[in-house]
Scaffold this active site. Sequence first.
Site, PDB file in Angstrom:
ATOM      1  N   GLY A  49       0.842  -1.181   0.000  1.00 17.03           N
ATOM      2  CA  GLY A  49       0.000   0.000   0.000  1.00 17.03           C
ATOM      3  C   GLY A  49       0.881   1.235   0.000  1.00 17.03           C
ATOM      4  O   GLY A  49       2.033   1.182   0.442  1.00 17.03           O
ATOM      5  N   GLN A  54       2.833   9.884   1.599  1.00 19.74           N
ATOM      6  CA  GLN A  54       4.141   9.215   1.539  1.00 19.74           C
ATOM      7  C   GLN A  54       4.949   9.641   0.314  1.00 19.74           C
ATOM      8  O   GLN A  54       6.151   9.405   0.257  1.00 19.74           O
ATOM      9  CB  GLN A  54       3.967   7.691   1.529  1.00 19.74           C
ATOM     10  CG  GLN A  54       3.389   7.157   2.836  1.00 19.74           C
ATOM     11  CD  GLN A  54       3.306   5.656   2.806  1.00 19.74           C
ATOM     12  OE1 GLN A  54       2.334   5.093   2.310  1.00 19.74           O
ATOM     13  NE2 GLN A  54       4.334   4.994   3.311  1.00 19.74           N
ATOM     14  N   CYS A 103       6.239  -0.332   6.915  1.00 20.95           N
ATOM     15  CA  CYS A 103       5.814   0.881   6.243  1.00 20.95           C
ATOM     16  C   CYS A 103       6.972   1.394   5.399  1.00 20.95           C
ATOM     17  O   CYS A 103       8.104   1.449   5.885  1.00 20.95           O
ATOM     18  CB  CYS A 103       5.415   1.921   7.299  1.00 20.95           C
ATOM     19  SG  CYS A 103       4.834   3.475   6.599  1.00 20.95           S
ATOM     20  N   LEU A 104       6.700   1.763   4.161  1.00 20.53           N
ATOM     21  CA  LEU A 104       7.771   2.266   3.292  1.00 20.53           C
ATOM     22  C   LEU A 104       8.375   3.562   3.839  1.00 20.53           C
ATOM     23  O   LEU A 104       9.495   3.918   3.499  1.00 20.53           O
ATOM     24  CB  LEU A 104       7.254   2.484   1.865  1.00 20.53           C
ATOM     25  CG  LEU A 104       6.856   1.205   1.098  1.00 20.53           C
ATOM     26  CD1 LEU A 104       6.312   1.568  -0.278  1.00 20.53           C
ATOM     27  CD2 LEU A 104       8.022   0.238   0.979  1.00 20.53           C
ATOM     28  N   HIS A 145      -4.177   0.835   7.795  1.00 23.12           N
ATOM     29  CA  HIS A 145      -2.841   1.442   7.823  1.00 23.12           C
ATOM     30  C   HIS A 145      -2.777   2.628   6.848  1.00 23.12           C
ATOM     31  O   HIS A 145      -2.299   3.711   7.207  1.00 23.12           O
ATOM     32  CB  HIS A 145      -1.806   0.362   7.457  1.00 23.12           C
ATOM     33  CG  HIS A 145      -0.386   0.837   7.359  1.00 23.12           C
ATOM     34  ND1 HIS A 145       0.625   0.329   8.158  1.00 23.12           N
ATOM     35  CD2 HIS A 145       0.200   1.751   6.545  1.00 23.12           C
ATOM     36  CE1 HIS A 145       1.770   0.937   7.846  1.00 23.12           C
ATOM     37  NE2 HIS A 145       1.540   1.804   6.857  1.00 23.12           N
ATOM     38  N   GLU A 146      -3.277   2.417   5.632  1.00 22.47           N
ATOM     39  CA  GLU A 146      -3.192   3.474   4.611  1.00 22.47           C
ATOM     40  C   GLU A 146      -4.127   4.636   4.942  1.00 22.47           C
ATOM     41  O   GLU A 146      -3.772   5.801   4.738  1.00 22.47           O
ATOM     42  CB  GLU A 146      -3.505   2.920   3.219  1.00 22.47           C
ATOM     43  CG  GLU A 146      -2.547   1.833   2.741  1.00 22.47           C
ATOM     44  CD  GLU A 146      -1.080   2.198   2.866  1.00 22.47           C
ATOM     45  OE1 GLU A 146      -0.745   3.389   2.732  1.00 22.47           O
ATOM     46  OE2 GLU A 146      -0.269   1.298   3.130  1.00 22.47           O
ATOM     47  N   HIS A 149      -2.567   6.943   7.306  1.00 23.55           N
ATOM     48  CA  HIS A 149      -1.627   7.895   6.699  1.00 23.55           C
ATOM     49  C   HIS A 149      -2.336   9.173   6.278  1.00 23.55           C
ATOM     50  O   HIS A 149      -1.757  10.262   6.332  1.00 23.55           O
ATOM     51  CB  HIS A 149      -0.972   7.286   5.448  1.00 23.55           C
ATOM     52  CG  HIS A 149       0.249   6.459   5.732  1.00 23.55           C
ATOM     53  ND1 HIS A 149       1.356   6.966   6.369  1.00 23.55           N
ATOM     54  CD2 HIS A 149       0.541   5.165   5.452  1.00 23.55           C
ATOM     55  CE1 HIS A 149       2.284   6.013   6.461  1.00 23.55           C
ATOM     56  NE2 HIS A 149       1.821   4.904   5.916  1.00 23.55           N
TER      57      HIS A 149
HETATM   58 ZN   LIG Z   1       2.784   3.146   5.838  1.00 24.44          ZN
END
Ligand SMILES: [Zn+2]
Length: 181
Positions: A49, A54, A103-104, A145-146, A149
Amino acid sequence: MSILKVARMGHPVLRAKTRPVEKSELKSAAVQRLIDDMIDTMTEYHGVGLAAPQVHEGLRLFVAALDSGEEGEDEDQESEPLTIVNPEITVVGADVVEDWEGCLSIPDIRGRVPRAREVRVRALDRHGDRLELRAHDFSARVIQHETDHLDGILFFDRMKSFASLTFLDEYSRYWRKTTDD
Ligand SMILES: [Zn+2]
């Protein structure tokens, strides 16, 4: 195709709340290109995701490599990444599951995060059409999670304890389930 730079924890853009995307704006070449680039970026870095903040964009949208959540779908089948715009999430039931997340924007760290097992999502797809789906377990985790963000929330904020925080090497060595890829 462009691979976008991913903001890392500490960049203020990850803590800012995003704004909803207007339908007309969503259809613009700029936003369509952003979505394509986000999908390419997610794929390039093996994410499941990726949310707009991000990649330094304060828009309420994310992409995710999930199936559509429909019953009876072949789990092994690769499907097109979903684009979810202006999501509203409702928790279904009271079940909470704790499982590993990464997480990226927080590279090479894993931690166990409690999440609702099942959620209902109301959103728009990338064409501005209404999208409604129910997701459970892993898909529900990714969606929560997304969506976090989009509200400036990172997975650390959701952890009950930091005792499970683990570097990726140690995660692979000690904690990764053998059934994982
Ligand atoms: Zn993340």
